[in-house]
Design an enzyme around this catalytic site. Structure first.
Site, PDB file in Angstrom:
ATOM      1  CE  LYS A  22      -1.637   1.592   4.130  1.00 29.07           C
ATOM      2  NZ  LYS A  22      -1.301   3.008   4.407  1.00 29.07           N
ATOM      3  CG  ASN A  23       2.284   2.796   3.547  1.00 29.58           C
ATOM      4  OD1 ASN A  23       1.123   3.115   3.290  1.00 29.58           O
ATOM      5  ND2 ASN A  23       2.715   2.610   4.784  1.00 29.58           N
ATOM      6  NE  ARG A  93      -1.448  11.885   8.396  1.00 30.88           N
ATOM      7  CZ  ARG A  93      -1.249  13.158   8.653  1.00 30.88           C
ATOM      8  NH1 ARG A  93      -2.175  13.861   9.219  1.00 30.88           N
ATOM      9  NH2 ARG A  93      -0.101  13.727   8.363  1.00 30.88           N
ATOM     10  CB  CYS A 117      -4.675  10.438  11.972  1.00 29.34           C
ATOM     11  SG  CYS A 117      -3.045   9.768  12.170  1.00 29.34           S
ATOM     12  NE  ARG A 122       0.716  10.074  10.312  1.00 28.60           N
ATOM     13  CZ  ARG A 122       0.249   9.124   9.526  1.00 28.60           C
ATOM     14  NH1 ARG A 122      -0.919   8.597   9.771  1.00 28.60           N
ATOM     15  NH2 ARG A 122       0.939   8.713   8.488  1.00 28.60           N
ATOM     16  N   PRO A 123       1.895  16.484  11.422  1.00 31.76           N
ATOM     17  CG  PRO A 123       3.555  17.874  12.292  1.00 31.76           C
ATOM     18  CD  PRO A 123       2.813  16.590  12.559  1.00 31.76           C
ATOM     19  CG  ASP A 125       6.332  20.697  10.072  1.00 29.54           C
ATOM     20  OD1 ASP A 125       5.796  19.563  10.158  1.00 29.54           O
ATOM     21  OD2 ASP A 125       7.389  20.967  10.652  1.00 29.54           O
ATOM     22  CG  ASP A 306       3.574   1.369   9.345  1.00 27.27           C
ATOM     23  OD1 ASP A 306       3.146   2.184  10.182  1.00 27.27           O
ATOM     24  OD2 ASP A 306       3.738   1.646   8.144  1.00 27.27           O
ATOM     25  CB  ILE A 328       7.812   6.772  14.385  1.00 19.81           C
ATOM     26  CG1 ILE A 328       9.030   5.857  14.210  1.00 19.81           C
ATOM     27  CG2 ILE A 328       7.497   7.540  13.104  1.00 19.81           C
ATOM     28  CD1 ILE A 328      10.271   6.498  13.700  1.00 19.81           C
ATOM     29  NE  ARG A 398      -6.634   4.078   5.923  1.00 17.67           N
ATOM     30  CZ  ARG A 398      -5.690   4.686   6.632  1.00 17.67           C
ATOM     31  NH1 ARG A 398      -5.825   4.807   7.931  1.00 17.67           N
ATOM     32  NH2 ARG A 398      -4.630   5.196   6.059  1.00 17.67           N
TER      33      ARG A 398
END
Ligand code: EPU
Length: 430
Positions: A22-23, A93, A117, A122-123, A125, A306, A328, A398
């Site tokens: 997925k990622n 996201r 979330c 989880r910005p 920036d 994960d 993390i 997901r």
């Protein structure tokens, strides 16, 4: 709302094939916006997040078509809508991954801010600072990021204060069509980033250094259509191996990439598991209960965040105590209270969980809070005596393709219940 109902306590045995990651697939699909041609994607998993990314690309005007189960064609040439609306971004996201490609292609983009979330604030920036360094003007108003670079992006040297996976991917995609060279320092070394760099290169991009902390991109004027393949899902692979171990079974995953799982596999061996790697297959089993083994999550090649929930599930039944440290995300322990409902002994102090192994878990209703937490709960449910019901499983859909079918094939008794109907996996509930 759908639930997974698991009748635990059966050792899982057999072979299961890894799906595409997925990622890795998400940034590859976002990159289609950059391409002046049709891209054919191989090994795209059927997942809710992939469907969301496809909707986003369709919204932007791309033509998107699955031609068989896992092969997708995207023609982004007629895309004309450089925007990612809140309704799509709020469910995923990773929609923010279109920011770099849209800006590179159209010289402007309007993308909803993802917001927080379940696992942390989880910005984004660092994504925005990087784009500013490349000459974009950025404003954040009414929940949207508006970015513009009417004369195009310009290559820059960008240092990430913290390793960011999608930040690295977003800026790599933005830099591919920028004028001049870009250097990304303290870049993510994740295999998904490597997959993106190799794929972009196959479409005509000039990129070097992927897999190291310094990635160099030399801008080109266009990318051409072509064919790319998603890497196997290392998180899914590890989850099935853990399913074998937690049930005292013996599972082999085929079509996977063992090198991407070195830290996880090393920790399994420390815990007393036997791990057999042969080409693109991994087999795991343990002759006796696992030993408590400490982990600390880190960017790749460290232990992946994960897999923290799944490893913790394994440790709930290990001999002795261990610590699980999450470095993390600040809030990635939502599964702890649910595991405790199944009989686990876990104490939380800040970013560290102390797990004291117990000799059995007992089934109970539990609630999924995010994707990987739900995987940890499914694992615990597979080992627990009696029935475990995992609710809010839209989280698991997901990121895990046909999970009940794959687990059912390994001998799990697991069923999806939806509006009073049920779809049986494996041998079904007796
Ligand atoms: N961060 C910032 N500012 C930024 C970007 C990140 O402060 O601009 C912080 C984050 O808040 C976090 C840390 O940096 O504390 C690392 O976050 P990262 O940006 O690497 O995470 P991500 O790119 O949003 C991806 C995966 C996640 C995975 C993390 C870490 C995708 C689509 N998502 O997220 O996957 O946990 O990297 O490996 O690739 C999942 O699949 O369940 C999942 C959450």
């Amino acid at each position: 709302m759908e639930q997974l109902v698991i009748h635990g306590g059966r050792p899982l045995r057999g072979t299961v094939e890894a799906s595409g990651a997925k990622n890795a697939a998400l940034p590859l699909l976002a990159a289609s916006i950059l391409v002046d041609g049709v891209v054919t994607y191989h090994r795209i998993p059927h997942l809710r997040d992939i469907a969301t990314m496809m909707s986003l690309l369709v919204y932007q005007g791309a033509k998107v078509e699955f031609d068989d189960k896992n092969r997708l064609h995207i023609d982004g040439r007629e895309a004309d809508q450089p925007e990612a609306p809140y309704d799509l971004v709020k469910t995923m996201r990773a929609s923010a991954l279109v920011l770099g490609p849209l800006l590179a292609r159209f010289g402007k983009a309007r993308v909803s801010l993802p917001g927080g979330c379940a696992i942390g604030a989880r910005p984004i920036d660092m994504h925005l600072k990087g784009l500013e360094a490349m000459g974009a003007a950025i404003t954040v108003e009414h929940g949207y990021v508006s970015a513009s670079a009417p004369y195009g992006l310009i290559g820059a040297r960008i240092f990430f204060d913290q390793v960011t996976v999608t930040g690295t991917e977003n800026l790599m995609m933005a830099a591919v069509l920028a004028e001049g060279g870009t250097v990304l320092e303290n870049a993510s070394r994740e295999p998904e980033v490597v997959n993106l760099a190799e794929s972009l290169r196959a479409l005509g991009a000039k990129i070097q250094g992927e897999g190291t902390g310094t990635i160099t991109i030399q801008g080109v004027s266009s990318l051409r259509g072509g064919s790319v393949t998603t890497i196997p899902d290392r998180i899914e692979t590890a989850t099935y191996l853990a399913a074998g171990l937690i049930t005292g079974g013996d599972v082999m995953v085929t079509g996977c990439e063992p090198a991407d799982l070195e830290s996880f596999l090393t920790h399994l061996v420390s815990a007393g598991a036997t791990v057999e790697v042969n080409g693109d297959t991994i087999r795991c089993f343990a002759k006796r209960p696992l030993r408590g083994t400490d982990i600390q999550t880190m960017p790749h090649p460290g232990f992946p965040t994960d897999l923290q929930a799944q490893f913790m599930a394994l440790m709930t039944l290990a001999e002795g105590s261990c610590t699980v440290r999450e470095t993390i995300f600040e809030n990635r322990f939502m599964h702890v209270q649910e595991l405790v409902r199944l009989g686990a002994e876990i104490q939380l102090a800040g970013n560290t969980a102390v797990v004291r192994g117990v000799d059995h878990l007992s089934g109970a209703p539990v609630m999924a809070t995010d994707l990987r937490a739900s995987a940890g709960l499914v694992l615990a449910g597979l080992a627990a005596e009696g029935e475990t019901t995992v609710s809010r499983i839209y989280h698991i859909d997901r990121g895990y393709e046909r999970i009940e079918e794959k687990l059912g094939k390994l001998g799990a008794v697991i069923e999806r219940r939806s509006n009073g109907h049920s779809m049986l996996g494996g041998e079904g509930l007796g």
